[in-house]
Design a protein around this motif. Structure first.
Motif, PDB file in Angstrom:
ATOM      1  N   VAL A 186       0.863  -1.181   0.000  1.00  0.00           N
ATOM      2  CA  VAL A 186       0.000   0.000   0.000  1.00  0.00           C
ATOM      3  C   VAL A 186       0.899   1.231   0.000  1.00  0.00           C
ATOM      4  O   VAL A 186       1.680   1.433   0.926  1.00  0.00           O
ATOM      5  CB  VAL A 186      -0.938   0.014   1.214  1.00  0.00           C
ATOM      6  CG1 VAL A 186      -1.865   1.225   1.152  1.00  0.00           C
ATOM      7  CG2 VAL A 186      -1.758  -1.275   1.270  1.00  0.00           C
ATOM      8  N   SER A 187       0.785   2.042  -1.046  1.00  0.00           N
ATOM      9  CA  SER A 187       1.720   3.153  -1.237  1.00  0.00           C
ATOM     10  C   SER A 187       0.971   4.473  -1.338  1.00  0.00           C
ATOM     11  O   SER A 187       0.034   4.609  -2.129  1.00  0.00           O
ATOM     12  CB  SER A 187       2.537   2.912  -2.510  1.00  0.00           C
ATOM     13  OG  SER A 187       3.515   3.920  -2.691  1.00  0.00           O
ATOM     14  N   ALA A 191      -2.527   8.756  11.312  1.00  0.00           N
ATOM     15  CA  ALA A 191      -3.871   8.977  10.771  1.00  0.00           C
ATOM     16  C   ALA A 191      -4.223   7.995   9.653  1.00  0.00           C
ATOM     17  O   ALA A 191      -5.334   8.036   9.118  1.00  0.00           O
ATOM     18  CB  ALA A 191      -3.990  10.406  10.252  1.00  0.00           C
ATOM     19  N   VAL A 192      -3.290   7.124   9.295  1.00  0.00           N
ATOM     20  CA  VAL A 192      -3.543   6.087   8.292  1.00  0.00           C
ATOM     21  C   VAL A 192      -3.541   4.741   9.021  1.00  0.00           C
ATOM     22  O   VAL A 192      -2.524   4.322   9.571  1.00  0.00           O
ATOM     23  CB  VAL A 192      -2.477   6.093   7.189  1.00  0.00           C
ATOM     24  CG1 VAL A 192      -2.781   4.997   6.164  1.00  0.00           C
ATOM     25  CG2 VAL A 192      -2.408   7.458   6.505  1.00  0.00           C
ATOM     26  N   ARG A 193      -4.666   4.063   9.028  1.00  0.00           N
ATOM     27  CA  ARG A 193      -4.789   2.785   9.745  1.00  0.00           C
ATOM     28  C   ARG A 193      -5.078   1.673   8.741  1.00  0.00           C
ATOM     29  O   ARG A 193      -6.070   1.740   7.996  1.00  0.00           O
ATOM     30  CB  ARG A 193      -5.897   2.862  10.784  1.00  0.00           C
ATOM     31  CG  ARG A 193      -6.030   1.606  11.656  1.00  0.00           C
ATOM     32  CD  ARG A 193      -6.966   1.868  12.817  1.00  0.00           C
ATOM     33  NE  ARG A 193      -7.097   0.696  13.673  1.00  0.00           N
ATOM     34  CZ  ARG A 193      -8.128  -0.146  13.631  1.00  0.00           C
ATOM     35  NH1 ARG A 193      -9.115   0.064  12.774  1.00  0.00           N
ATOM     36  NH2 ARG A 193      -8.174  -1.175  14.443  1.00  0.00           N
ATOM     37  N   ILE A 194      -4.206   0.669   8.716  1.00  0.00           N
ATOM     38  CA  ILE A 194      -4.372  -0.451   7.790  1.00  0.00           C
ATOM     39  C   ILE A 194      -4.466  -1.730   8.601  1.00  0.00           C
ATOM     40  O   ILE A 194      -3.581  -2.035   9.405  1.00  0.00           O
ATOM     41  CB  ILE A 194      -3.205  -0.516   6.792  1.00  0.00           C
ATOM     42  CG1 ILE A 194      -3.144   0.792   5.994  1.00  0.00           C
ATOM     43  CG2 ILE A 194      -3.370  -1.708   5.848  1.00  0.00           C
ATOM     44  CD1 ILE A 194      -2.035   0.855   4.991  1.00  0.00           C
ATOM     45  N   THR A 195      -5.546  -2.460   8.391  1.00  0.00           N
ATOM     46  CA  THR A 195      -5.783  -3.704   9.116  1.00  0.00           C
ATOM     47  C   THR A 195      -6.090  -4.818   8.125  1.00  0.00           C
ATOM     48  O   THR A 195      -6.429  -4.561   6.958  1.00  0.00           O
ATOM     49  CB  THR A 195      -6.947  -3.553  10.103  1.00  0.00           C
ATOM     50  OG1 THR A 195      -8.118  -3.115   9.386  1.00  0.00           O
ATOM     51  CG2 THR A 195      -6.616  -2.547  11.191  1.00  0.00           C
ATOM     52  N   SER A 196      -5.983  -6.061   8.594  1.00  0.00           N
ATOM     53  CA  SER A 196      -6.223  -7.191   7.706  1.00  0.00           C
ATOM     54  C   SER A 196      -6.973  -8.300   8.439  1.00  0.00           C
ATOM     55  O   SER A 196      -6.943  -8.397   9.666  1.00  0.00           O
ATOM     56  CB  SER A 196      -4.898  -7.733   7.162  1.00  0.00           C
ATOM     57  OG  SER A 196      -4.138  -8.335   8.208  1.00  0.00           O
ATOM     58  N   GLY A 227       4.396   0.998   8.444  1.00  0.00           N
ATOM     59  CA  GLY A 227       4.701   2.007   7.435  1.00  0.00           C
ATOM     60  C   GLY A 227       6.189   2.300   7.365  1.00  0.00           C
ATOM     61  O   GLY A 227       6.931   2.125   8.338  1.00  0.00           O
ATOM     62  N   HIS A 228       6.625   2.750   6.194  1.00  0.00           N
ATOM     63  CA  HIS A 228       8.025   3.139   5.978  1.00  0.00           C
ATOM     64  C   HIS A 228       8.026   4.373   5.085  1.00  0.00           C
ATOM     65  O   HIS A 228       7.425   4.375   4.009  1.00  0.00           O
ATOM     66  CB  HIS A 228       8.803   2.000   5.313  1.00  0.00           C
ATOM     67  CG  HIS A 228      10.265   2.287   5.133  1.00  0.00           C
ATOM     68  ND1 HIS A 228      11.234   1.783   5.988  1.00  0.00           N
ATOM     69  CD2 HIS A 228      10.931   3.036   4.215  1.00  0.00           C
ATOM     70  CE1 HIS A 228      12.418   2.199   5.588  1.00  0.00           C
ATOM     71  NE2 HIS A 228      12.261   2.965   4.518  1.00  0.00           N
ATOM     72  N   PHE A 238       3.214   0.863   3.127  1.00  0.00           N
ATOM     73  CA  PHE A 238       2.860  -0.074   4.195  1.00  0.00           C
ATOM     74  C   PHE A 238       2.931  -1.498   3.662  1.00  0.00           C
ATOM     75  O   PHE A 238       2.470  -1.787   2.556  1.00  0.00           O
ATOM     76  CB  PHE A 238       1.436   0.186   4.699  1.00  0.00           C
ATOM     77  CG  PHE A 238       1.261   1.455   5.474  1.00  0.00           C
ATOM     78  CD1 PHE A 238       1.342   1.454   6.862  1.00  0.00           C
ATOM     79  CD2 PHE A 238       1.008   2.650   4.827  1.00  0.00           C
ATOM     80  CE1 PHE A 238       1.167   2.626   7.584  1.00  0.00           C
ATOM     81  CE2 PHE A 238       0.837   3.836   5.538  1.00  0.00           C
ATOM     82  CZ  PHE A 238       0.923   3.814   6.927  1.00  0.00           C
ATOM     83  N   ARG A 239       3.469  -2.403   4.494  1.00  0.00           N
ATOM     84  CA  ARG A 239       3.466  -3.828   4.157  1.00  0.00           C
ATOM     85  C   ARG A 239       3.607  -4.658   5.420  1.00  0.00           C
ATOM     86  O   ARG A 239       4.045  -4.160   6.463  1.00  0.00           O
ATOM     87  CB  ARG A 239       4.599  -4.153   3.184  1.00  0.00           C
ATOM     88  CG  ARG A 239       6.014  -4.106   3.781  1.00  0.00           C
ATOM     89  CD  ARG A 239       6.979  -4.751   2.803  1.00  0.00           C
ATOM     90  NE  ARG A 239       8.380  -4.708   3.192  1.00  0.00           N
ATOM     91  CZ  ARG A 239       9.003  -5.638   3.897  1.00  0.00           C
ATOM     92  NH1 ARG A 239       8.334  -6.682   4.359  1.00  0.00           N
ATOM     93  NH2 ARG A 239      10.302  -5.528   4.166  1.00  0.00           N
TER      94      ARG A 239
END
Length: 403
Positions: A160-161, A177-182, A190-191, A200-201
């Motif tokens: 996710v870029s 403020a960016v939340r990524i869940t699976s 994030g990097h 994000f990965r």
């Protein structure tokens, strides 16, 4: 060589990608390059305004696609905003030379647009063009352009870029403020690559079938002094089957594995001496039925300008593609490396579904990983395309502003 299975349907799960249109590219060994092709005169057959990569375009444009002769076969202009794609209404003139937006149609502010066009000359030969531009963002606001597309199905190597419209000074605040869940859950980190890109990965490739949710809470977040975010949105994508490909540049082969089993081994041609192909893991980010590749765009002058490269799959931002090649002799594949940095698969002019390139293209998703080994070049940089899988997990986590 026999290709297994019947022809698969073409996947349309794309991230800021058009698999039905055309692109402008070149293959790179270091900063540029592309395959074993006939020389061609540089210059754009299809002309697009605004210029490729344009920023701050006003809502009234100008926006126009034109050719001096022949006719435009198809033009698609798409707004890419918050993981959604929306076609812009427009029409080709009666003489076929010009495309413009429909009456009263204006560009949306703070959005990214892609322009994909294919033209035919008087002899029925196709030329292709792909450009992007972004519209004006208010000076006191910022937005994040991101991939993959909402509700898409992607390969297990998808990263996710986010690219931001302004340099971010308060990186921890924006990253928070960016939340990524699976589902199933995994650690996702994030990097930052500089001040305008955040990827994000997880630690390893996604598990097939994983559902990923991206929640943006950027509205009113101060990304830089006096500059605030505008987005608040939830989008998601699904991880499809597992497919990874391993290109052995020394052996001139590409082994494709589907769900751990060898699906096929195809003969290829990779970068020649002096224009070698990057080593390392690269992720497919764009799919084009036909694309133009011009050496002038990647620092090779007028060495080549091939307007109808079939079955092209982008691997790096700097221009490395895996693509169909109809101009090299058939016995080149599996025997020699002759390209300017790309990986070539045998194809027919116009693209054939039954040729190796067409077969592979129809079985490829954005997010699939292609790894190159045994090339006499360095490893692709982690920020060149979605090359983050080449960075160790500890180093990746160290690039988070939250740690």
């Amino acid at each position: 060589m026999t290709l297994p299975g019947k022809r698969a349907g073409r996947f349309l799960a794309v991230a800021a990608v058009m698999a039905v249109a055309a692109g402008l590219g070149g293959c790179t060994a270091r900063d540029g390059g592309f395959g074993f092709g006939p020389p061609g005169a540089p210059g754009d057959v299809i002309r697009v305004s605004p210029a490729d990569g344009g920023r701050g375009v006003p809502p009234e444009g100008p926006l126009e696609v034109r050719v001096d002769s022949g006719r435009l076969e198809r033009v698609t202009v798409t707004r890419i905003e918050d993981g959604q794609r929306t076609a812009l209404a427009g029409e080709v003139s009666a003489d076929g030379l010009r495309w413009r937006p429909g009456t009263g149609v204006r560009l949306a502010p703070a959005a990214k647009y892609s322009v994909d066009a294919v033209a035919l000359d008087a002899h029925g030969r196709r030329s292709a063009r792909h450009t992007t531009f972004t519209t004006v963002v208010p000076e006191d606001r910022f937005i994040g352009y991101f991939a993959p597309e909402n509700r898409s199905t992607v390969g297990t190597g998808m990263i996710v870029s986010f690219g931001f419209s302004t340099p971010i000074e308060n990186r921890a605040r924006v990253e928070r403020a960016v939340r990524i869940t699976s589902d199933p859950p995994v650690e996702i980190v994030g990097h930052w690559f500089g001040k305008e890109r955040l990827d994000f990965r997880p630690a390893g490739y996604w598990r097939p079938g994983t559902k990923v949710t991206v929640e943006l809470a950027l509205r009113d977040v101060e990304g830089a002094p006096g500059v605030y975010g505008v987005q608040r949105r939830k989008v998601g994508f699904t991880v499809g089957r597992s497919q990874t490909s391993r290109v052995d540049a020394a052996a001139h082969t590409m082994e494709i594995r589907r769900d751990g089993e060898v699906l096929a081994t195809l003969p290829v041609t990779a970068g020649a001496a002096g224009t070698t192909t990057y080593n390392g893991k690269m992720v497919v980010t764009e799919l084009y039925d036909v694309t133009r590749m011009n050496g002038a765009t990647v620092g090779f002058g007028g060495e080549y300008d091939i307007k109808d490269v079939p079955h092209a799959m982008r691997l790096t931002d700097s221009g490395t593609f895996l693509h169909g090649n109809y101009w090299a002799p058939p016995d080149t594949f599996g025997a020699e490396n002759v390209s300017h940095g790309c990986v070539g698969l045998r194809d027919d002019k116009g693209g054939s579904a039954d040729a190796p390139a067409g077969w592979f293209f129809d079985r490829t998703l954005v997010g699939d990983v292609v790894e190159v080994v045994h090339s006499r070049d360095r490893t692709v940089a982690p920020d060149n395309g979605l090359g983050g899988w080449n960075m160790p997990w500890a180093a990746w986590k160290a690039g988070s502003a939250l740690r």
